[in-house]
Design a protein around this motif. Structure first.
Motif, PDB file in Angstrom:
ATOM      1  N   ASN A 174       0.820  -1.215   0.000  1.00  0.00           N
ATOM      2  CA  ASN A 174       0.000   0.000   0.000  1.00  0.00           C
ATOM      3  C   ASN A 174       0.858   1.271   0.000  1.00  0.00           C
ATOM      4  OD1 ASN A 174      -1.069   2.093   2.159  1.00  0.00           O
ATOM      5  ND2 ASN A 174      -2.897   1.258   1.199  1.00  0.00           N
ATOM      6  N   HIS A 180      -3.905   4.912  -4.993  1.00  0.00           N
ATOM      7  CA  HIS A 180      -5.056   4.661  -4.110  1.00  0.00           C
ATOM      8  C   HIS A 180      -5.444   5.909  -3.315  1.00  0.00           C
ATOM      9  CE1 HIS A 180      -2.372   4.067  -0.530  1.00  0.00           C
ATOM     10  NE2 HIS A 180      -3.458   4.382   0.141  1.00  0.00           N
ATOM     11  N   HIS A 185      -8.888   7.631  -0.351  1.00  0.00           N
ATOM     12  CA  HIS A 185      -8.850   8.691   0.666  1.00  0.00           C
ATOM     13  C   HIS A 185      -9.287  10.054   0.137  1.00  0.00           C
ATOM     14  CE1 HIS A 185      -6.504   5.730   2.753  1.00  0.00           C
ATOM     15  NE2 HIS A 185      -5.417   5.908   2.041  1.00  0.00           N
ATOM     16  N   ASP A 309      -7.474   2.446   4.860  1.00  0.00           N
ATOM     17  CA  ASP A 309      -6.415   1.538   4.405  1.00  0.00           C
ATOM     18  C   ASP A 309      -6.622   0.134   4.962  1.00  0.00           C
ATOM     19  OD1 ASP A 309      -4.647   3.058   2.735  1.00  0.00           O
ATOM     20  OD2 ASP A 309      -4.010   4.174   4.504  1.00  0.00           O
TER      21      ASP A 309
END
Ligand code: FES
Ligand code: FE2
Length: 387
Positions: A174, A180, A185, A309
């Motif tokens: 991650n 992402h 987010h 996450d």
């Protein structure tokens, strides 16, 4: 996509496994200093598949030893600490922090039984409000003095997060997966509203301690903004965010993703906010909090970036089946990181020193080039620089 065999090699962490041997070459946090108190000086720890207890004895020294007594395996978690070690609750055998058995009180006077006992024990050192342990072969290397641990010109806090119910590698992938941010987010990080549409350039730059991730994003009317911070090999993210107090400062942080075993990961976070007139010694304890990623009903706290996450990591499966994934060009950081883990596993297998490990004696502060123009951090923070 990985072969089944490679997926196992990269994810398994127990003693003697390839990734387990690599991870054991690095000091790992086992607890926060503030978690051990006079009332509760012993804490059970599961780390890299090993059952241990960490304790502070009455002289103030720390120890990390096997949980089960070498005599007949009762748990030292229920033992008691004394001036020079920890005593088993069952028949009173006592161990010191080096793993020597120093008393077997039920044996006759003059018995040498204790001299033949070697209890599992690992070195422990406090730094930046955390307790770090080294589970690898002697000699222990330098404990890295990352800026967030060793800076003193501000306020430091430490956090233990609720256990992440998946393998450690998912958490680390991650950190080299910048696309992402927008999707997972975007709303919470107040980024989506600044971007016309999803568009960013991502670079991954290998350096002495891991991979520097740099994201450049076009922002409405503001040209291009840079956000760069490193993955510190093998299992730390060095990050920066807004100070939570709302005073407009920057909260520099380290996020350690420590494998408990193959299926669970403990996240510890160390935060440091530079603040004029405030001094936090690197060797002092730091205010501690426990942060749960779920609410009382057991649901993910999806208003929190960290819980977003964790939702993504856990829903990938306990150990992500990388034989079935479909990688694209946006996954180049993930591919680079996996290659690096594999390469460093091989280095250790060949008897070489892996990336970023320095010999003991080279403990000096390591300041990292972290920039996030989006939150107003235009150049890297340096202790001693004019404020
Ligand atoms: S089991 Fe620990 S002293 Fe006997
Ligand atoms: Fe994230």
């Amino acid at each position: 996509m990985l072969s089944r065999e490679d997926n196992e090699v990269l994810t398994r962490v127990g003693p003697g496994t390839p990734a387990g041997e690599l991870l054991r070459r690095y000091w790992q946090p086992v607890a926060c200093v503030a978690e051990l108190t006079e009332e509760k000086p012993i804490l059970e720890v599961r780390l890299l598949g090993e059952e241990l207890v960490v304790y502070r004895d009455k002289s103030g020294a720390y120890g990390l030893v096997g949980k089960q007594c070498s005599h007949r395996f009762a748990s030292l978690a229920y033992g008691r600490v004394e001036e020079d070690g920890i005593r088993c609750p069952y028949h009173g055998w006592k161990y010191n922090g080096d793993g020597a058995c120093i008393e077997t009180p039920a044996e006759p006077k003059g018995s040498t039984l204790k001299d033949s006992v070697r209890h599992p024990a690992y070195p422990v050192r406090p730094l930046g409000g955390m307790l770090f342990a080294y589970l690898g072969p002697a000699p222990a290397p330098a404990l890295p003095y990352w800026d967030v641990l060793a800076w003193e010109h501000g306020r430091r806090t430490v956090e233990r997060h609720s256990v992440v119910e998946c393998n450690w590698l998912q958490c680390m992938e991650n950190s080299v997966d910048p696309s992402h941010l927008f999707w997972l987010h975007g709303r919470t990080a107040h980024l989506a509203s600044l971007m016309e549409e999803f568009e960013e350039k991502e670079d991954f730059i290998p350096f002495d301690f891991g991979i520097m991730k740099r994201r450049t994003t076009p922002i409405k009317g503001k040209g291009v903004q840079t956000d760069q911070h490193p993955l510190l090999f093998p299992n730390i993210l060095r990050h920066v965010a807004h100070d939570r107090s709302g005073k407009g400062g920057h909260r520099h942080n380290l996020q350690y993703r420590v494998p408990i075993d193959d299926n669970n990961t403990q996240v510890f976070m160390v935060n440091f906010v530079p603040e004029a007139g405030v001094h936090s010694p690197a060797d002092a304890s730091a205010p501690f909090s426990f942060v749960s990623m779920r609410n009382e009903a057991g649901d993910y706290r999806l208003d929190m970036v960290l819980a977003q996450d964790v939702m993504a990591w856990e829903t990938q499966g306990r150990v992500l089946d990388r034989t079935r994934e479909r990688l694209g060009s946006a996954d180049k950081g993930v591919v680079m990181y996996r290659r690096l883990v594999k390469e460093q596993i091989e280095a250790v297998a060949q008897g070489n020193v892996p990336l970023g490990v320095r010999p003991a004696g080279s403990e000096s502060i390591i300041e990292l080039d972290v920039i996030n123009e989006r939150i107003g951090l235009m150049r890297p923070e340096r202790q001693g620089a004019a404020q």
